[in-house]
Design an enzyme around this catalytic site. Structure first.
Site, PDB file in Angstrom:
ATOM      1  CG  PHE A 222     -63.241  56.097   3.498  1.00  0.00           C
ATOM      2  CD1 PHE A 222     -63.643  55.183   4.467  1.00  0.00           C
ATOM      3  CD2 PHE A 222     -63.616  57.423   3.641  1.00  0.00           C
ATOM      4  CE1 PHE A 222     -64.405  55.593   5.557  1.00  0.00           C
ATOM      5  CE2 PHE A 222     -64.387  57.832   4.727  1.00  0.00           C
ATOM      6  CZ  PHE A 222     -64.765  56.921   5.687  1.00  0.00           C
TER       7      PHE A 222
ATOM      8  CE  LYS B 218     -61.818  63.665   4.884  1.00  0.00           C
ATOM      9  NZ  LYS B 218     -62.393  62.500   4.215  1.00  0.00           N
TER      10      LYS B 218
ATOM     11  CG  ASP C 257     -65.084  60.178  -2.758  1.00  0.00           C
ATOM     12  OD1 ASP C 257     -64.763  61.340  -2.452  1.00  0.00           O
ATOM     13  OD2 ASP C 257     -65.483  59.341  -1.917  1.00  0.00           O
TER      14      ASP C 257
HETATM   15  C1  LIG Z   1     -63.578  61.652   4.310  1.00  0.00           C
HETATM   16  C2  LIG Z   1     -64.035  61.041   3.037  1.00  0.00           C
HETATM   17  C3  LIG Z   1     -65.391  60.771   2.807  1.00  0.00           C
HETATM   18  C4  LIG Z   1     -66.446  60.983   3.859  1.00  0.00           C
HETATM   19  O1  LIG Z   1     -66.607  62.339   4.184  1.00  0.00           O
HETATM   20  P1  LIG Z   1     -67.482  62.726   5.476  1.00  0.00           P
HETATM   21  O2  LIG Z   1     -67.502  64.234   5.405  1.00  0.00           O
HETATM   22  O3  LIG Z   1     -66.756  62.189   6.667  1.00  0.00           O
HETATM   23  O4  LIG Z   1     -68.807  62.125   5.302  1.00  0.00           O
HETATM   24  C5  LIG Z   1     -65.754  60.265   1.574  1.00  0.00           C
HETATM   25  N1  LIG Z   1     -64.846  60.029   0.627  1.00  0.00           N
HETATM   26  C6  LIG Z   1     -63.527  60.276   0.797  1.00  0.00           C
HETATM   27  C7  LIG Z   1     -62.574  60.002  -0.308  1.00  0.00           C
HETATM   28  C8  LIG Z   1     -63.075  60.769   2.025  1.00  0.00           C
HETATM   29  O5  LIG Z   1     -61.779  60.979   2.212  1.00  0.00           O
END
Ligand SMILES: *Cc1c(COP(=O)(O)O)cnc(C)c1O
Length: 417
Positions: free
Chosen positions: A151, A271, A242
């Site tokens: 994700f 986050k 990420d």
């Molecule tokens: C939540 C998340 C995103 C997206 O972040 P947003 O602030 O909602 O754009 C991207 N990568 C990972 C691993 C996430 O958990």
């Protein structure tokens, strides 16, 4: 500063409580929401419009690092809004420089680009990798490898990077230049790199989560990531991690990659970085100098407000020893959940995670789903969030106490009874 100490501004009405039905009349219905109206929070607890108290093990989806209404955050927000909150990147911003310096001194990165969310941070990483591929590596059609069940966000490039068809359906044409491989599968990754190697098209970057959050709280395999690091070094491929969900102390280490014994070339954060104030960051080694003035930008990115608050979150991690707390409370939580697993071996397959990101994995063959367990936990007074159909995710604030973890375990047990 509590709301009661504010001087009322007669012409501005305070926000009114909306019923869910009235809310849905005005707000785009792109979310499936629980029918709960949250109004107030303190530490790891939140209260709804009927005065019901919940233990918050969602934390705004792994975001409220310091919980709710932490005195350091209240102070930082108040101080910064009174001083200067937004000026744009036409000018130098001391808070942005200070935050970048803290992040560089506490990571493998040399420089930081600021934006407002995880998706935007990943967009910046993708653009940087592409520019590097074109201008340094001379690749005409650079490909970025990502993993199944990953994700990376909800913009067009990041849903394309996300290896889950459900997020892409009906939004094509997608962005070209991505290719997917199974996670933790080295042979598949090596085969993809070889298969994609043509005179005009090559793998320029590999984008992975050190632990897949949304895709089911699935920790990365150490040997897999160490071999990827070697491969990237041998072939001149960029390794992008990420860290949007697992960074900022969530795993009991400041960055997720520390659990894998490797360093990425680029990583992204969002986050937990602002403790709930919107901020994202792309952190990179010095090759990021391929970005020249005008190549990438964000109007809000790195403003004094977001950076001032995020800097306070970073400093509070150190001052309150929250990485240690994440490790100890995470261990306690996994032990408690494993004891429940032993009671219900036909229901629960395993408990997995690092620090304070943990998943309770339900057996594939049972009918019980993660959303159903979450619903039952909420009825017991515990907020949780699914990570896919079969995994219940636990991502409390990093300030969570031993008593709160014990209370949460008892509520999970009652929810499954
Ligand atoms: C939540 C998340 C995103 C997206 O972040 P947003 O602030 O909602 O754009 C991207 N990568 C990972 C691993 C996430 O958990």
């Amino acid at each position: 500063m509590s709301p009661d100490t504010l001087t009322p501004v007669a012409s501005i009405a305070p926000p009114q409580a909306f019923s869910p039905a009235e809310f849905d009349e005005y707000v785009v219905t792109s979310y499936a929401r629980f029918p709960i109206i949250l109004e107030r929070g303190q530490g790891c607890r939140v209260w709804d419009s009927e005065g019901r108290e919940y233990l918050d093990f969602v934390a705004g989806i792994a975001t409220c690092t310091l919980g709710h209404a932490h005195p350091a955050m209240v102070e930082a927000v108040t101080r910064q809004i009174q001083k200067l909150h937004h000026v744009s990147n036409l000018f130098y911003i001391p808070e942005q420089g200070e935050l970048a310096k803290w992040l560089v001194h506490h990571s493998c990165a040399d420089r930081v680009f600021f934006c407002n969310s995880g998706a935007e941070a990943n967009e910046a990483a993708i653009k940087l990798a592409r520019k590097y591929a074109h201008t340094v590596l001379g690749i005409e059609n650079p490909v970025i490898l990502t993993a199944h069940a990953s994700f990376h966000g909800r913009t067009l490039a990041t849903i394309t990077a996300t290896g889950q068809p459900k997020y892409q359906q009906n939004f094509n044409p997608l962005v070209p230049g991505f290719h997917y491989v199974p996670y933790n599968d080295l042979a598949a990754l090596e085969a993809a790199i070889a298969q994609l190697d043509t005179p005009t098209r090559q793998v320029a970057a590999i984008l992975l989560e050190g632990l897949q959050g949304e895709g089911g709280v699935r920790p990365g395999d150490r040997a897999y990531f160490q071999r990827i690091r070697q491969l990237c070094d041998e072939k001149g491929i960029l390794l992008i991690l990420d860290e949007v969900q697992v960074g900022m102390g969530r795993t009991g280490k400041l960055w997720g990659y520390e659990n894998l014994g490797i360093e990425p070339d680029i990583f992204t954060s969002a986050k937990g970085l602002g403790g709930g104030i919107p901020i994202g960051a792309m952190l990179c080694k010095s090759f990021c100098d391929v970005f020249k003035p005008g190549d990438h930008a964000s109007t809000f990115g790195g403003n004094p407000f977001a950076c001032g608050v995020a800097l306070t979150v970073c400093q509070t991690l150190d001052r309150e020893h929250l990485l240690e707390n994440a490790r100890a409370r995470g261990e306690q939580l996994r032990q408690g959940l494993r004891a429940i697993t032993q009671k219900y071996p036909n229901l629960i397959a395993e408990v997995r995670g690092w620090g304070l990101i943990n998943g309770l994995v339900l057996r594939e063959e049972v009918e019980l789903t993660a959303p159903e367990v979450v619903k039952r936990a909420i009825a017991e007074g515990l907020l949780l969030v699914p990570a896919g159909p079969k995994v219940v995710r636990f991502v409390p604030p990093l300030i969570v106490t031993a008593d709160e973890v014990e209370a949460a375990i008892a509520m999970v047990e009652r929810a499954l009874a």
